[in-house]
Every structure is written in C-alpha cells, then in structure tokens.
Design an enzyme around this catalytic site. Sequence first.
Site, mmCIF file in Angstrom:
data_model
loop_
_atom_site.group_PDB
_atom_site.id
_atom_site.type_symbol
_atom_site.label_atom_id
_atom_site.label_comp_id
_atom_site.label_asym_id
_atom_site.label_seq_id
_atom_site.Cartn_x
_atom_site.Cartn_y
_atom_site.Cartn_z
ATOM 1 N N ILE A 12 0.826 -1.158 -0.283
ATOM 2 C CA ILE A 12 -0.081 -0.015 0.078
ATOM 3 C C ILE A 12 0.808 1.391 0.364
ATOM 4 O O ILE A 12 0.745 2.401 -0.126
ATOM 5 C CB ILE A 12 -1.271 -0.132 1.086
ATOM 6 C CG1 ILE A 12 -1.761 -1.129 0.824
ATOM 7 C CG2 ILE A 12 -1.506 1.694 1.107
ATOM 8 C CD1 ILE A 12 -2.092 -1.387 2.597
ATOM 9 N N SER A 125 -6.655 -0.320 10.396
ATOM 10 C CA SER A 125 -7.581 -1.713 10.164
ATOM 11 C C SER A 125 -8.555 -1.653 10.770
ATOM 12 O O SER A 125 -9.010 -2.261 11.770
ATOM 13 C CB SER A 125 -6.574 -2.791 10.530
ATOM 14 O OG SER A 125 -7.147 -3.891 9.626
ATOM 15 N N TYR A 150 -1.294 -8.913 15.913
ATOM 16 C CA TYR A 150 -1.254 -7.609 15.016
ATOM 17 C C TYR A 150 -2.382 -7.225 15.303
ATOM 18 O O TYR A 150 -2.444 -5.188 15.092
ATOM 19 C CB TYR A 150 -1.548 -8.187 13.682
ATOM 20 C CG TYR A 150 -1.984 -7.741 12.790
ATOM 21 C CD1 TYR A 150 -3.125 -7.614 12.021
ATOM 22 C CD2 TYR A 150 -1.229 -6.812 11.780
ATOM 23 C CE1 TYR A 150 -3.525 -6.881 11.076
ATOM 24 C CE2 TYR A 150 -1.201 -5.660 11.499
ATOM 25 C CZ TYR A 150 -2.504 -5.895 11.137
ATOM 26 O OH TYR A 150 -2.985 -4.899 9.805
ATOM 27 N N LYS A 154 -3.072 -2.835 16.038
ATOM 28 C CA LYS A 154 -3.896 -1.825 15.552
ATOM 29 C C LYS A 154 -4.438 -0.432 16.464
ATOM 30 O O LYS A 154 -4.800 0.539 16.265
ATOM 31 C CB LYS A 154 -4.233 -2.096 14.521
ATOM 32 C CG LYS A 154 -3.351 -2.761 13.128
ATOM 33 C CD LYS A 154 -2.673 -1.609 12.822
ATOM 34 C CE LYS A 154 -2.242 -2.073 11.628
ATOM 35 N NZ LYS A 154 -0.947 -1.064 11.057
ATOM 36 N N SER A 217 -7.719 -22.991 -1.750
ATOM 37 C CA SER A 217 -8.525 -23.659 -0.008
ATOM 38 C C SER A 217 -9.794 -22.834 0.225
ATOM 39 O O SER A 217 -8.873 -21.904 0.853
ATOM 40 C CB SER A 217 -7.452 -23.947 1.625
ATOM 41 O OG SER A 217 -7.166 -25.052 0.584
ATOM 42 N N ARG A 232 -15.791 -9.760 2.387
ATOM 43 C CA ARG A 232 -15.434 -9.062 2.951
ATOM 44 C C ARG A 232 -15.293 -8.062 1.955
ATOM 45 O O ARG A 232 -15.670 -7.911 1.038
ATOM 46 C CB ARG A 232 -13.742 -9.703 3.445
ATOM 47 C CG ARG A 232 -13.639 -10.854 3.904
ATOM 48 C CD ARG A 232 -13.557 -9.999 5.046
ATOM 49 N NE ARG A 232 -12.578 -10.810 5.932
ATOM 50 C CZ ARG A 232 -13.164 -12.056 6.514
ATOM 51 N NH1 ARG A 232 -14.976 -11.786 6.594
ATOM 52 N NH2 ARG A 232 -13.491 -12.781 7.037
ATOM 53 N N ARG A 296 -11.556 -21.253 8.841
ATOM 54 C CA ARG A 296 -9.781 -20.686 9.665
ATOM 55 C C ARG A 296 -9.494 -20.296 10.541
ATOM 56 O O ARG A 296 -10.976 -19.018 10.749
ATOM 57 C CB ARG A 296 -9.342 -19.784 8.458
ATOM 58 C CG ARG A 296 -7.794 -19.561 8.988
ATOM 59 C CD ARG A 296 -6.925 -18.155 7.809
ATOM 60 N NE ARG A 296 -7.588 -17.377 7.846
ATOM 61 C CZ ARG A 296 -7.384 -16.241 6.845
ATOM 62 N NH1 ARG A 296 -5.851 -16.275 6.519
ATOM 63 N NH2 ARG A 296 -8.054 -15.268 6.392
HETATM 64 C C1 WQD Z 1 -10.459 -13.095 3.361
HETATM 65 C C2 WQD Z 1 -11.370 -14.702 3.293
HETATM 66 C C3 WQD Z 1 -10.447 -15.864 4.588
HETATM 67 C C4 WQD Z 1 -7.321 -17.281 2.103
HETATM 68 C C5 WQD Z 1 -6.717 -9.668 6.700
HETATM 69 C C6 WQD Z 1 -6.298 -9.039 8.025
HETATM 70 C C7 WQD Z 1 -6.599 -8.104 8.001
HETATM 71 C C8 WQD Z 1 -5.970 -7.433 7.073
HETATM 72 C C9 WQD Z 1 -6.696 -7.883 5.053
HETATM 73 C C10 WQD Z 1 -3.850 -6.356 7.155
HETATM 74 C C11 WQD Z 1 -11.933 -14.650 4.259
HETATM 75 C C12 WQD Z 1 -10.836 -16.657 3.084
HETATM 76 C C13 WQD Z 1 -8.627 -16.511 3.150
HETATM 77 C C14 WQD Z 1 -7.215 -18.154 1.540
HETATM 78 C C15 WQD Z 1 -10.200 -18.224 1.923
HETATM 79 N N1 WQD Z 1 -4.409 -7.080 7.194
HETATM 80 N N2 WQD Z 1 -9.652 -17.169 2.420
HETATM 81 N N3 WQD Z 1 -8.790 -18.896 1.783
HETATM 82 O O1 WQD Z 1 -8.491 -12.707 6.726
HETATM 83 O O2 WQD Z 1 -10.435 -10.612 5.685
HETATM 84 O O3 WQD Z 1 -8.159 -9.574 6.774
HETATM 85 O O4 WQD Z 1 -6.625 -8.736 5.572
HETATM 86 O O5 WQD Z 1 -4.512 -4.464 7.562
HETATM 87 O O6 WQD Z 1 -6.166 -6.907 9.290
HETATM 88 O O7 WQD Z 1 -6.679 -10.440 9.229
HETATM 89 O O8 WQD Z 1 -8.357 -11.660 4.724
HETATM 90 O O9 WQD Z 1 -7.857 -12.039 2.651
HETATM 91 O O10 WQD Z 1 -6.808 -13.423 4.954
HETATM 92 O O11 WQD Z 1 -8.754 -13.443 3.502
HETATM 93 O O12 WQD Z 1 -11.021 -19.159 1.460
HETATM 94 O O13 WQD Z 1 -6.271 -19.016 1.125
HETATM 95 O O14 WQD Z 1 -10.821 -15.212 2.289
HETATM 96 O O15 WQD Z 1 -11.550 -17.258 5.208
HETATM 97 O O16 WQD Z 1 -12.191 -14.846 4.725
HETATM 98 P P1 WQD Z 1 -8.577 -10.950 5.899
HETATM 99 P P2 WQD Z 1 -7.828 -12.546 3.858
#
Ligand code: WQD
Length: 338
Positions: A12, A125, A150, A154, A217, A232, A296
Amino acid sequence: MKVLVTGGLGFIGSHTVVELQNEGFEVVIIDDCSNSSEKVLEGITAITGKSPLFEKLDLKEKSLVEDFFKRHHDIEGVIHFAASKAVGESVDKPLLYYENNIGTLVYLLKELSKKDRSSFIFSSSCTVYGQADKMPITEDAPVKEAESPYGNTKQMGEEIIRDTCKVTPNLNAIALRYFNPMGAHPSAEIGELPIGIPQNLVPFITQTGVGLREELSVFGDDYPTRDGTCVRDYIYVVDLAKAHVVALQRLLAKKNKANYEVFNVGTGKGSTVLEVIKSFEKVSGKKLKYKIVARRPGDITAAYADTTLANEELGWKSQYTLDEAMKSAWDWEQKIRN
Ligand code: WQD
C-alpha cells in the site's frame, strides 16, 4: 512540500507514494526492506518519472529516527505504513509485533510532537472492530477484543495517537481503517509481492491461476451468509492510496475538525469468497481450482464498511469495481511470473 512515507516500498505504501508524487509532493521513503525490496523504487519511478528519496532505516533505532528528522527538518507530513502485519505470525511472536509496531510509532510521534505543526496519517485496519454487530460498519462501531497481537497493535496504535493528540495540539492525525486491500497499479509496475505462501485470498487466487499453487482452499462454506462463505470489503489499492492523499491534504489545509480523526476506507460493498473467485474466473477466462475445507480459526463472518464519513468529510469514494481490481491483480501476477 516534503512528506515522509514509512514502509513506502510495501504494497500500500508504494501505491501511495505514486499518488503523492502525482499530486506534486516530494516524497522521502523510509523502509527497512524486511518485507519489501528496493526494486520497488524502480517501479515507482517508471510510473511517475520521479524517483523518491529513500533511506533504508530501522525505525526501532530511536537515535536513527532522531537523526533522520534532524536531517529532514522540512518534513510537514508523515504517512506511517511501516509495521509487521501477518496475523498468524503475530500470535507466535507477540513481542516482535509490539516492539516493531508500537515502539516505532512512539519514536515517530515524539519527533512530530517537537514540530510547530505536523500531519500524521496512520495505517489502521477494520480488524479493530472484530466481528462487528451491525453491517455496514460505521466508525463508531465498538472496538472489540483483538483476535491477534497484530490486531491489538492497531488498536493500541490508535489509542497512543489519540492520547498524544489530546495533549499535543500541534499534532494532527487521521487513522484510516482499511478493509481488504487488493489489486495492483494499472501499469503493472508495482503490486503485491507476498513472500512465501500468501495468507490473503486474492494473491492466493492469482498464484493458483498462474500455476504457482495447486489449488485454493476455501476456508469454510457454512457461514450464515448468502452463499456460506465469508464476506469482506475488497478495496482496490489505488483507491486506498488516494484516500491517504486526501486525508493528508485535509490536515495540511487545516480542514480537520479535531486533531484526531478516524475514517473507514472501503468500497461499502461486501463480496463473498465465492464471488471473488467468480470475479477472477470472469476477468481471466480461467476456471479456478478450489476445494472447500474447514473454517480458518479467527476468521469473522462478515465485514464491510459504511463509507459515509469518508465520502462526506474527505470527499473520497472508491471508483473501481471488484472486477477491475481483480483484473489488475491478474495482470500483475502474470507479469511478475513471466
Ligand atoms: C479473506 C477471506 C478467508 C485465504 C486480513 C487481516 C486484516 C487485513 C486484511 C492487514 C476470509 C478467505 C483466505 C485463503 C480463503 N490485513 N480465505 N482461503 O482475513 O479478511 O483480513 O487481511 O491489515 O487485518 O486480518 O483477509 O485475505 O486473509 O481472507 O478462503 O487461502 O478469504 O477465510 O474469509 P482477512 P484474507
């Protein structure tokens, strides 16, 4: 006007440096390159034709931070990205996260507090909300118990800035609470460069699409959502970068209504994991190999932003669609793999 961008070689940060240069700012980058590469400077320069000043510097070294501000006494604004951000790693190594994410913030604020007037943008975040009770999420939604060290850094970071601003009228700060950043610059000169196996959804999808990963996955399809997968708010990184520039300009123009403000930065729209996969398949013309597996730990069901405050106060709104952002991510992935 000289602006410091810490972590300016990161995902970013680098996109924000480009938008700052496009607005005519002189940019100095500090980055310790622990999770980025100096090659990103070439990408930034290729886009804007201007090479930012760069200093490889560990912000955990207080004396180096003091020395930097002595040498760059004309810095009027700071956008602070530099931090460790792997949720899982933070659970295993909390002290690394508290030292890096909190210690460095304190040193920066000490330097800025010495100035007659300073403007500070903090990379926060939506993780501070945990699983919010109501969608879309507004800025006054309660901050909940952090799911990880983490996320806690924040929350603590915001509190440290808030408490400092209370007693430092010359310090003006804005915390931007990002939702889920994704994509890459349309030039494909800069983008996301996850090291190792990507934790985040979008880079894992594009790496699967390009054959680097066997299959995606999907972490659970039994959530209470329209298709059972998590929701999201996926925001295009260039939209997010522009939000930083308008937030900084608000402070520099003294248009802020308090010397500490918070804004959600998202599209205001939620997308499920399966919808993100469909977006990839649409823009790439490829079928994505994926399987549904167990949830997860730590994942929340849904998070997407109420962007009214940012729209009205910052005059900022995301411009790009999920498909356009996904296309940029796919173009970038193909470029770096060839
Ligand atoms: C998004 C969705 C997973 C990977 C994280 C941090 C947050 C910010 C953004 C820094 C979820 C699903 C993911 C995969 C999947 N980071 N997924 N298979 O967890 O919303 O946010 O990143 O600021 O603080 O927590 O993002 O991209 O990891 O997951 O199904 O291999 O995709 O379960 O629903 P998340 P993510």
